[in-house]
Scaffold this active site. Structure first.
Site, mmCIF file in Angstrom:
data_model
loop_
_atom_site.group_PDB
_atom_site.id
_atom_site.type_symbol
_atom_site.label_atom_id
_atom_site.label_comp_id
_atom_site.label_asym_id
_atom_site.label_seq_id
_atom_site.Cartn_x
_atom_site.Cartn_y
_atom_site.Cartn_z
ATOM 1 N N SER A 1 11.988 64.924 11.083
ATOM 2 C CA SER A 1 11.676 66.006 11.955
ATOM 3 C C SER A 1 10.872 67.119 11.212
ATOM 4 O O SER A 1 10.414 68.001 11.795
ATOM 5 C CB SER A 1 12.958 66.302 12.841
ATOM 6 O OG SER A 1 13.860 67.143 11.889
ATOM 7 N N PRO B 1 20.389 66.559 11.035
ATOM 8 C CA PRO B 1 21.056 66.737 9.466
ATOM 9 C C PRO B 1 20.470 68.066 8.946
ATOM 10 O O PRO B 1 21.199 68.142 7.939
ATOM 11 C CB PRO B 1 20.889 65.565 9.031
ATOM 12 C CG PRO B 1 19.401 65.051 9.491
ATOM 13 C CD PRO B 1 19.563 65.391 11.094
ATOM 14 N N GLY B 2 19.719 68.843 9.558
ATOM 15 C CA GLY B 2 19.560 70.017 8.780
ATOM 16 C C GLY B 2 17.810 69.750 8.466
ATOM 17 O O GLY B 2 17.443 70.851 7.563
ATOM 18 N N GLY B 3 17.017 69.161 8.811
ATOM 19 C CA GLY B 3 15.687 69.117 8.384
ATOM 20 C C GLY B 3 15.047 70.409 8.660
ATOM 21 O O GLY B 3 14.086 71.121 7.947
ATOM 22 N N ASP C 1 25.018 72.993 15.338
ATOM 23 C CA ASP C 1 25.479 71.621 15.806
ATOM 24 C C ASP C 1 26.604 71.185 15.324
ATOM 25 O O ASP C 1 27.230 71.443 14.485
ATOM 26 C CB ASP C 1 24.083 70.918 14.993
ATOM 27 C CG ASP C 1 23.922 69.560 15.739
ATOM 28 O OD1 ASP C 1 24.833 68.610 15.880
ATOM 29 O OD2 ASP C 1 22.920 68.964 16.009
ATOM 30 N N ASP D 1 14.912 71.624 18.393
ATOM 31 C CA ASP D 1 14.310 70.386 18.498
ATOM 32 C C ASP D 1 15.289 69.221 19.115
ATOM 33 O O ASP D 1 15.336 68.181 18.395
ATOM 34 C CB ASP D 1 13.921 69.977 16.775
ATOM 35 C CG ASP D 1 13.179 68.464 16.834
ATOM 36 O OD1 ASP D 1 12.171 68.311 17.843
ATOM 37 O OD2 ASP D 1 13.480 67.885 16.034
ATOM 38 N N LYS E 1 10.547 67.636 25.114
ATOM 39 C CA LYS E 1 10.462 66.181 24.883
ATOM 40 C C LYS E 1 9.856 65.586 26.335
ATOM 41 O O LYS E 1 10.177 66.109 27.242
ATOM 42 C CB LYS E 1 11.768 65.698 24.668
ATOM 43 C CG LYS E 1 12.924 66.327 23.630
ATOM 44 C CD LYS E 1 12.022 66.144 22.331
ATOM 45 C CE LYS E 1 12.957 66.697 21.173
ATOM 46 N NZ LYS E 1 12.413 66.692 19.820
#
Length: 334
Positions: free
Chosen positions: A176, A204-206, A222, A260, A290
Site C-alpha cells: 500500500s 501494518p504501517g505502510g 488502528d 486507506d 474503494k
C-alpha cells in the site's frame, strides 16, 4: 497542442469502460472513442489541454496518462525518418526530450525506447526517461506502433502510460505504500516539514512509514499492530483503537490526514469529515475511495460529494498502484 489530432489516453484495463463513460459525460455522447489496446484508447475532438484540465479537476478520474498521436506505423521507420517525425512537431528545436515506451505485451518496450534514443541523439537531442518539458510516447500494440508527443504539463504522469514503477526494497512495510508515494509524486504534494499527521487504518504501517519519510510526526490509528520496524520510532504514536474512539479523545491538531481503510466510498468519506474537525484550516487529506458494487464511478462521485462538505477536492484519479479504487487529495476548507 492537439490541433485536431487524436488524443491517446491510458486507463487500467478493467476501468477502460468507466473512463469512456467519463469522457462522453465531459465532451458529449457523440465524441468518437476507439480502443486501441488493453489500456489505451483514442479520442477525436477535444484538445489535450481540455482533456487534461478535466482530469485535473477530477471530472475524469479513470484516465491516468495523455498524449497527442502524431504517427502510426506497422514498424518504426529508419532513424533519420523517425527523428524527423518527432522533431517536425515541435515549436522549436529541443535540447532534450523525454522518451517513454510501453507495450500491451510482456516486457517494457525498452527496444523501442533505445531506437528513439538513438534516432534523436543522432540529431543532437539528449534523451531522458522523464523530467523534460516535452514527452515522446511510443506504444506498441498488436497491430501498430503509435507515436505520441505532449507537453509534460498536459500528460498527467511522467511515466510510460502512467505506469509508475517504484523500487521494492526490504524496508517496505506493505504494498500500500506505493499508492501514497505515487500520489505525492504525481500531484506534487508538499507535506509541511515537521508537521503532524494522522493515519487512519494504519496497520501494518505502510502509509505511516511514507509520512515519516516526508518529515511528519504520525499518529497511527488502528486496533491492529504495526510492523516491528516502526515501533522504535519516537515520532510514531500507535493508537490501538478505532478512528471513532480516537477522535473522541484526541486533542492534537493535524496538518495531514490520510485514510486507506477498506470500506465503501461514502463511509470512508464520512470518516474524513470526522477527521476534518481535527485538521488545521487548509490541512491536507489523502483518501482512497474503494470501488466495488455495480457502479464504482457513481460510488466514487458520491464519496467526493460527501468530502465537499468540509474539503476542497484538489485531485481525484485512479493511479497506477490503485486497484479498484480512486485516490482523492483534498484540502480542508479555510
Amino acid at each position: 497542442m492537439s490541433g485536431g489530432r487524436s488524443v491517446l489516453f491510458s486507463a487500467a484495463a478493467e476501468s477502460y469502460e468507466l473512463a469512456v463513460r467519463e469522457i462522453r459525460g465531459e465532451f458529449g455522447r457523440d465524441v468518437r472513442v476507439q480502443r486501441v489496446g488493453a489500456e489505451l484508447g483514442r479520442v477525436d475532438g477535444p484538445s489535450v489541454e481540455a482533456f487534461a484540465a478535466a482530469c485535473d479537476a477530477g471530472r475524469i478520474m479513470f484516465v491516468r496518462h495523455l498524449t497527442v498521436e502524431i504517427a502510426s506505423f506497422e514498424e518504426l521507420p529508419p532513424e533519420y525518418e523517425l527523428a524527423e517525425v518527432v522533431l517536425g512537431e515541435l515549436p522549436e528545436y529541443p535540447k532534450a526530450l523525454a522518451v517513454q515506451a510501453w507495450t500491451d505485451a510482456a516486457g517494457t518496450g525498452g527496444s523501442y525506447y533505445h531506437r528513439l534514443e538513438e534516432a534523436l541523439a543522432g540529431r543532437g537531442v539528449a534523451v531522458t526517461r522523464s523530467g523534460q518539458e516535452y514527452v515522446v510516447s511510443c506504444f506498441t500494440g498488436r497491430k501498430a506502433v503509435l507515436l505520441g508527443l505532449n507537453r509534460l504539463a498536459d500528460s498527467l504522469s511522467d511515466w510510460p502510460g502512467g505506469r509508475m514503477r517504484l523500487a521494492r526494497g526490504d524496508e517496505r512495510v506493505s504494498r500500500s505504500e506505493f499508492k501514497l508515494e505515487e500520489a505525492i509524486a504525481t500531484f506534487g504534494l508538499e507535506l509541511p516539514q515537521g508537521g503532524k499527521a494522522v493515519d487512519l487504518g494504519a496497520s501494518p504501517g505502510g502509509w505511516t512509514r511514507i509520512l515519516r519519510l516526508h518529515g511528519q510526526e504520525v499518529w497511527s490509528v488502528d486496533p491492529g499492530s504495526l510492523d516491528p520496524r516502526l515501533r522504535g520510532d519516537r515520532r510514531i504514536h500507535h493508537e490501538a483503537t478505532t478512528a471513532g474512539r480516537f477522535f473522541a479523545a484526541n486533542r492534537v491538531r493535524f496538518d495531514v490526514a490520510v485514510n486507506d481503510m477498506r470500506m465503501d466510498q461514502v463511509t470512508s468519506a464520512r470518516m474524513m469529515l470526522d477527521a476534518a474537525a481535527h485538521l488545521r484550516r487548509g490541512g491536507l487529506a489523502v483518501v482512497t475511495l474503494k470501488g466495488g458494487g455495480k457502479n464504482p464511478l457513481d460510488g466514487a462521485r458520491r464519496g467526493i460529494e460527501v468530502l465537499g462538505e468540509r474539503y476542497d477536492v484538489l485531485h481525484a484519479r485512479q493511479l497506477h498502484h490503485n486497484r479498484n479504487e480512486i485516490t482523492v487529495v483534498a484540502r480542508r476548507h479555510e
